[in-house]
Design a protein around this motif. Structure first.
Motif, PDB file in Angstrom:
ATOM      1  N   ALA A  88       0.732  -1.205   0.021  1.00  0.00           N
ATOM      2  CA  ALA A  88       0.000  -0.030  -0.140  1.00  0.00           C
ATOM      3  C   ALA A  88       0.668   1.089  -0.095  1.00  0.00           C
ATOM      4  CB  ALA A  88      -1.018   0.054   1.051  1.00  0.00           C
ATOM      5  N   SER A  89       1.867   1.170   0.809  1.00  0.00           N
ATOM      6  CA  SER A  89       2.709   2.515   0.851  1.00  0.00           C
ATOM      7  C   SER A  89       3.854   2.692  -0.441  1.00  0.00           C
ATOM      8  CB  SER A  89       3.931   2.258   2.166  1.00  0.00           C
ATOM      9  OG  SER A  89       4.477   1.354   1.801  1.00  0.00           O
ATOM     10  N   SER A 104      12.235  10.830  -7.544  1.00  0.00           N
ATOM     11  CA  SER A 104      12.759  10.110  -6.509  1.00  0.00           C
ATOM     12  C   SER A 104      11.930  10.240  -5.323  1.00  0.00           C
ATOM     13  CB  SER A 104      14.235  10.595  -6.207  1.00  0.00           C
ATOM     14  OG  SER A 104      14.258  11.837  -5.831  1.00  0.00           O
ATOM     15  N   TYR A 105      12.192   9.375  -4.280  1.00  0.00           N
ATOM     16  CA  TYR A 105      11.650   9.262  -2.922  1.00  0.00           C
ATOM     17  C   TYR A 105      11.575  10.744  -2.184  1.00  0.00           C
ATOM     18  CZ  TYR A 105       9.888   7.185   1.360  1.00  0.00           C
ATOM     19  OH  TYR A 105       9.191   6.804   2.255  1.00  0.00           O
ATOM     20  N   GLY A 106      12.890  11.188  -2.340  1.00  0.00           N
ATOM     21  CA  GLY A 106      13.313  12.364  -1.925  1.00  0.00           C
ATOM     22  C   GLY A 106      12.447  13.720  -2.639  1.00  0.00           C
ATOM     23  N   CYS A 256      11.810  -1.163   0.375  1.00  0.00           N
ATOM     24  CA  CYS A 256      12.258  -1.173  -0.805  1.00  0.00           C
ATOM     25  C   CYS A 256      11.746   0.300  -1.444  1.00  0.00           C
ATOM     26  CB  CYS A 256      11.702  -2.182  -1.814  1.00  0.00           C
ATOM     27  SG  CYS A 256       9.874  -2.122  -1.942  1.00  0.00           S
ATOM     28  N   HIS A 257      11.379   1.024  -0.611  1.00  0.00           N
ATOM     29  CA  HIS A 257      10.762   2.440  -1.022  1.00  0.00           C
ATOM     30  C   HIS A 257      11.859   3.485  -1.664  1.00  0.00           C
ATOM     31  CE1 HIS A 257       8.141   0.519   1.934  1.00  0.00           C
ATOM     32  NE2 HIS A 257       7.233   1.311   1.545  1.00  0.00           N
ATOM     33  N   TYR A 258      12.921   3.353  -1.509  1.00  0.00           N
ATOM     34  CA  TYR A 258      13.818   4.454  -1.732  1.00  0.00           C
ATOM     35  C   TYR A 258      14.594   4.173  -3.178  1.00  0.00           C
ATOM     36  CZ  TYR A 258      16.681   1.248   0.941  1.00  0.00           C
ATOM     37  OH  TYR A 258      17.241  -0.329   1.798  1.00  0.00           O
ATOM     38  N   ASN A 259      14.118   2.766  -3.564  1.00  0.00           N
ATOM     39  CA  ASN A 259      14.396   2.357  -4.987  1.00  0.00           C
ATOM     40  C   ASN A 259      13.399   2.220  -5.893  1.00  0.00           C
ATOM     41  OD1 ASN A 259      17.042   2.140  -4.425  1.00  0.00           O
ATOM     42  ND2 ASN A 259      17.345   0.017  -4.202  1.00  0.00           N
TER      43      ASN A 259
END
Length: 262
Positions: A88-89, A104-106, A256-259
């Motif tokens: 979900a995230s 990107s996540y940032g 795995c969110h930052y990729n």
């Protein structure tokens, strides 16, 4: 154009899964993400392997320890729950990264929480990576050079093959691993350059699972495996706090969110 505005608009049906040439301008007028337009996206295979090795990493080795702490029933429930929360995230992150055109996540954090939010996220990612790297170093040292606990020494792979020497000691093995393996891999400019090593990592994870399952099946047939406990034993208050040690293991195993948006 206002800060964090969408620089390009794509119909929902034609939105590419992998990033294309697109320049996203953050709050600082380009800044960290301005160079993104120089990269024409990652290959599909590279994205799959990089994301897979981020999810299926050394965390799978720690999952049996969490099952031992939580018990079989709560352990399985927590694994499934963590999987749903991660799905979900990540879906939420990918959806809003397309909305704001952030690569990107940032960048997504910067659009939502400003400069300080993005910097805080980057600090958290660095702390997480450093912590995971320390865990990897401990695992490598234990596997290759052995470990001692309770007055008993457990031989590592190199000690078992070649005997005890100065060059297969823990310090020298970790020094060579850091300078010869980790440092060159950390010097790549783009994560997509790690696609081949990620493919090897995924293959080794599959080999680990197959070997572990094979050993478990053989021991089960021979009757050498006791019945696992279904629920955790909670004799005192200290045991209750011990249950929470399984939470970071489960969360890290799925991170795995930052990729996900690279």
């Amino acid at each position: 154009m206002t800060t964090g505005a969408v620089t390009e608009s794509f119909p929902e049906s034609s939105e590419p899964l992998l990033p294309t040439k697109r320049r996203w301008e953050g709050e600082d007028g380009g800044g960290d993400e301005a160079a993104f337009h120089e990269f024409n996206g990652a290959s599909f295979a590279g994205a799959v392997f990089n994301l897979s090795t981020t999810i299926v990493g050394a965390g799978i080795m720690a999952l049996p320890a969490t099952m031992k702490v939580l018990g079989l029933v709560p352990g399985l429930v927590m694994i499934v729950l963590a999987a749903f929360l991660t799905d979900a995230s990540v879906e939420l992150l990918m959806r809003f990264s397309r909305v704001v055109g952030a690569p990107s996540y940032g960048a997504v954090m910067g659009d939502a929480f400003g400069w300080w939010g993005r910097r805080l996220l980057q600090v958290c990612v660095v702390v997480n990576n450093v912590g995971v790297m320390i865990v990897y170093m401990i695992i490598i040292g234990d596997v290759l050079s052995g470990t001692s606990s309770g007055g008993e020494h457990h031989y590592g792979v190199l000690e078992g093959w070649f005997g005890t020497h100065w060059w297969n000691g823990r310090f020298f093995v970790l020094l060579v691993t850091t300078l010869g393996v980790f440092t060159p891999l950390a010097c790549f400019k783009r994560v997509d350059s790690l696609s081949y090593t990620s493919a090897i990592s995924v293959a080794l994870a599959v080999v680990f699972v197959v070997i572990t399952a094979g050993i478990a099946i053989v021991k089960l047939i021979r009757g050498q495996i006791p019945m696992p406990k279904l629920f955790p034993a909670v004799p005192d208050l200290a045991s209750v706090w011990e249950l929470f040690t399984a939470v970071p293991v489960l969360v890290t195993a799925y991170v795995c969110h930052y990729n996900g948006t690279r």
